[in-house]
Enzyme design. Sequence first.
Site, PDB file in Angstrom:
ATOM      1  N   GLU A 272      -5.170  -4.744  10.770  1.00  0.00           N
ATOM      2  CA  GLU A 272      -4.144  -3.719  10.909  1.00  0.00           C
ATOM      3  C   GLU A 272      -4.407  -2.913  12.178  1.00  0.00           C
ATOM      4  O   GLU A 272      -5.199  -1.957  12.153  1.00  0.00           O
ATOM      5  CB  GLU A 272      -4.181  -2.769   9.706  1.00  0.00           C
ATOM      6  CG  GLU A 272      -3.938  -3.444   8.380  1.00  0.00           C
ATOM      7  CD  GLU A 272      -3.418  -2.446   7.352  1.00  0.00           C
ATOM      8  OE1 GLU A 272      -2.300  -2.619   6.888  1.00  0.00           O
ATOM      9  OE2 GLU A 272      -4.130  -1.475   7.055  1.00  0.00           O
TER      10      GLU A 272
ATOM     11  N   GLY B 124       2.906  -1.164   4.209  1.00  0.00           N
ATOM     12  CA  GLY B 124       2.880   0.251   3.858  1.00  0.00           C
ATOM     13  C   GLY B 124       4.280   0.747   3.546  1.00  0.00           C
ATOM     14  O   GLY B 124       4.828   0.485   2.475  1.00  0.00           O
ATOM     15  N   GLY B 125       4.901   1.428   4.519  1.00  0.00           N
ATOM     16  CA  GLY B 125       6.213   2.055   4.323  1.00  0.00           C
ATOM     17  C   GLY B 125       7.236   1.135   3.676  1.00  0.00           C
ATOM     18  O   GLY B 125       7.984   1.552   2.774  1.00  0.00           O
TER      19      GLY B 125
ATOM     20  N   ASN C 142       0.860  -1.189   0.000  1.00  0.00           N
ATOM     21  CA  ASN C 142       0.000   0.000   0.000  1.00  0.00           C
ATOM     22  C   ASN C 142       0.891   1.233   0.000  1.00  0.00           C
ATOM     23  O   ASN C 142       1.472   1.588   1.020  1.00  0.00           O
ATOM     24  CB  ASN C 142      -0.894  -0.038   1.250  1.00  0.00           C
ATOM     25  CG  ASN C 142      -1.740   1.210   1.388  1.00  0.00           C
ATOM     26  OD1 ASN C 142      -1.840   2.012   0.463  1.00  0.00           O
ATOM     27  ND2 ASN C 142      -2.352   1.376   2.554  1.00  0.00           N
ATOM     28  N   TRP C 143       0.994   1.871  -1.163  1.00  0.00           N
ATOM     29  CA  TRP C 143       1.914   3.011  -1.283  1.00  0.00           C
ATOM     30  C   TRP C 143       1.349   4.272  -0.645  1.00  0.00           C
ATOM     31  O   TRP C 143       2.052   5.254  -0.483  1.00  0.00           O
ATOM     32  CB  TRP C 143       2.216   3.294  -2.764  1.00  0.00           C
ATOM     33  CG  TRP C 143       2.915   2.180  -3.488  1.00  0.00           C
ATOM     34  CD1 TRP C 143       3.222   0.925  -3.018  1.00  0.00           C
ATOM     35  CD2 TRP C 143       3.405   2.213  -4.838  1.00  0.00           C
ATOM     36  NE1 TRP C 143       3.862   0.196  -3.990  1.00  0.00           N
ATOM     37  CE2 TRP C 143       3.985   0.954  -5.115  1.00  0.00           C
ATOM     38  CE3 TRP C 143       3.402   3.184  -5.842  1.00  0.00           C
ATOM     39  CZ2 TRP C 143       4.555   0.647  -6.359  1.00  0.00           C
ATOM     40  CZ3 TRP C 143       3.974   2.887  -7.072  1.00  0.00           C
ATOM     41  CH2 TRP C 143       4.543   1.623  -7.322  1.00  0.00           C
ATOM     42  N   LYS C 144       0.079   4.271  -0.349  1.00  0.00           N
ATOM     43  CA  LYS C 144      -0.588   5.464   0.217  1.00  0.00           C
ATOM     44  C   LYS C 144      -0.333   6.680  -0.700  1.00  0.00           C
ATOM     45  O   LYS C 144      -0.256   6.511  -1.907  1.00  0.00           O
ATOM     46  CB  LYS C 144      -0.122   5.701   1.652  1.00  0.00           C
ATOM     47  CG  LYS C 144      -0.254   4.428   2.506  1.00  0.00           C
ATOM     48  CD  LYS C 144      -0.064   4.645   3.954  1.00  0.00           C
ATOM     49  CE  LYS C 144      -0.182   3.298   4.679  1.00  0.00           C
ATOM     50  NZ  LYS C 144      -0.117   3.424   6.114  1.00  0.00           N
TER      51      LYS C 144
ATOM     52  N   SER D 199       3.563  -1.726  10.360  1.00  0.00           N
ATOM     53  CA  SER D 199       5.015  -1.754  10.584  1.00  0.00           C
ATOM     54  C   SER D 199       5.637  -3.120  10.304  1.00  0.00           C
ATOM     55  O   SER D 199       6.603  -3.513  10.971  1.00  0.00           O
ATOM     56  CB  SER D 199       5.352  -1.272  12.002  1.00  0.00           C
ATOM     57  OG  SER D 199       4.938   0.073  12.166  1.00  0.00           O
TER      58      SER D 199
ATOM     59  N   GLU E 218      -6.822   4.751   7.772  1.00  0.00           N
ATOM     60  CA  GLU E 218      -6.625   6.167   7.446  1.00  0.00           C
ATOM     61  C   GLU E 218      -7.856   6.744   6.750  1.00  0.00           C
ATOM     62  O   GLU E 218      -8.195   7.909   6.942  1.00  0.00           O
ATOM     63  CB  GLU E 218      -5.355   6.335   6.585  1.00  0.00           C
ATOM     64  CG  GLU E 218      -4.101   6.143   7.440  1.00  0.00           C
ATOM     65  CD  GLU E 218      -2.902   5.557   6.730  1.00  0.00           C
ATOM     66  OE1 GLU E 218      -2.858   5.568   5.485  1.00  0.00           O
ATOM     67  OE2 GLU E 218      -1.991   5.063   7.429  1.00  0.00           O
TER      68      GLU E 218
ATOM     69  N   HIS F  85      -9.505   1.078   4.968  1.00  0.00           N
ATOM     70  CA  HIS F  85      -8.217   1.308   5.624  1.00  0.00           C
ATOM     71  C   HIS F  85      -8.427   2.299   6.776  1.00  0.00           C
ATOM     72  O   HIS F  85      -9.228   3.235   6.656  1.00  0.00           O
ATOM     73  CB  HIS F  85      -7.198   1.849   4.625  1.00  0.00           C
ATOM     74  CG  HIS F  85      -5.818   1.874   5.191  1.00  0.00           C
ATOM     75  ND1 HIS F  85      -5.399   2.872   6.039  1.00  0.00           N
ATOM     76  CD2 HIS F  85      -4.793   1.005   5.086  1.00  0.00           C
ATOM     77  CE1 HIS F  85      -4.155   2.614   6.418  1.00  0.00           C
ATOM     78  NE2 HIS F  85      -3.761   1.483   5.855  1.00  0.00           N
TER      79      HIS F  85
ATOM     80  N   GLY G 213       2.500   2.628  10.570  1.00  0.00           N
ATOM     81  CA  GLY G 213       3.426   3.737  10.345  1.00  0.00           C
ATOM     82  C   GLY G 213       4.152   4.187  11.601  1.00  0.00           C
ATOM     83  O   GLY G 213       4.794   5.232  11.614  1.00  0.00           O
TER      84      GLY G 213
HETATM   85  P1  PGA Z   1       2.847   0.504   7.533  1.00  0.00           P
HETATM   86  O1  PGA Z   1       1.361   0.636   6.934  1.00  0.00           O
HETATM   87  O2  PGA Z   1       3.408  -0.791   7.031  1.00  0.00           O
HETATM   88  O3  PGA Z   1       3.587   1.696   7.029  1.00  0.00           O
HETATM   89  O4  PGA Z   1       2.698   0.498   9.029  1.00  0.00           O
HETATM   90  C1  PGA Z   1       0.552  -0.480   6.745  1.00  0.00           C
HETATM   91  C2  PGA Z   1      -0.776  -0.043   6.178  1.00  0.00           C
HETATM   92  O5  PGA Z   1      -1.292   0.996   6.590  1.00  0.00           O
HETATM   93  O6  PGA Z   1      -1.333  -0.710   5.287  1.00  0.00           O
END
Ligand code: PGA
Length: 248
Positions: free
Chosen positions: A165, A232-233, A9-11, A211, A95, A93, A171
């Site tokens: 999640e 994500g990251g 997930n590149w956001k 994470s 966010e 998600h 993050g």
């Molecule tokens: P993260 O994000 O790996 O940067 O914690 C995961 C996600 O939100 O899908």
Amino acid sequence: MAQKVIAGNWKMNLNLEQSLELIEHLNTKEFDEDVRIIVFPPALFVQPISSLIEGDFEIGVQNFSQNNNGAYTGEISITQSESVGVTVGLIGHSERRAYNSESNELLKAKVNHAVVNNFDFIFCCGEPLSIREAGKELTFVKKQLQESLFHLTANQINGGIIAYEPVWAIGTGVTASSVQAEDMHKNIREWLTEVYSTDVANSISILYGGSCDVSNAKELLGCPNVDGGLIGGASLKAEGFSTIIQSY
Ligand code: PGA
């Protein structure tokens, strides 16, 4: 057995040039055919990415509208997404829940819209820190699933994907321990068994996200009820993302 899935997930990260470089780098890697690999770039870059991808990668959208095409400024539809090669979308998600006020009710509408359109989705769930600290994470996550997902019939949910999640792990660099992750995943599998059947529960991939990176992927992905990761990251760097995929 549930399918193994690793999704990136590149956001709202990377520009076009960086996105294409990342894909070109991933194109040079070899991955196990048994793992379903999906990247979720910003929607703007889906088309150039889909013309560049060489491997068995799928492209997903990070969000989609619960409506058919029409007067919905700023939204993107399932049919538009499919027309540029998208095969799957994220729903719920944390966010989107936090910054776009996406409620369980709205997410249920997105789930229904995806099902009607035969569009694969990853349904995201997870508790915030205050709920975990109060020891109420199981009740909280079960409610998210009950209110947005468990109304589906066995046929509709069969073979679907859920991502657990924990919000406090996203993050933040603080990952759930493998014990915490396995405990939640095992519970999700049990609820699926209660609501549907053992066969259906075993057909659903339950991914962990929060994470997850090269340092902990092997341990998290090694848990019996963890069928993959939503990264994500760590999905923004080709080398690290490839190593996570190759952890299986
Ligand atoms: P993260 O994000 O790996 O940067 O914690 C995961 C996600 O939100 O899908």
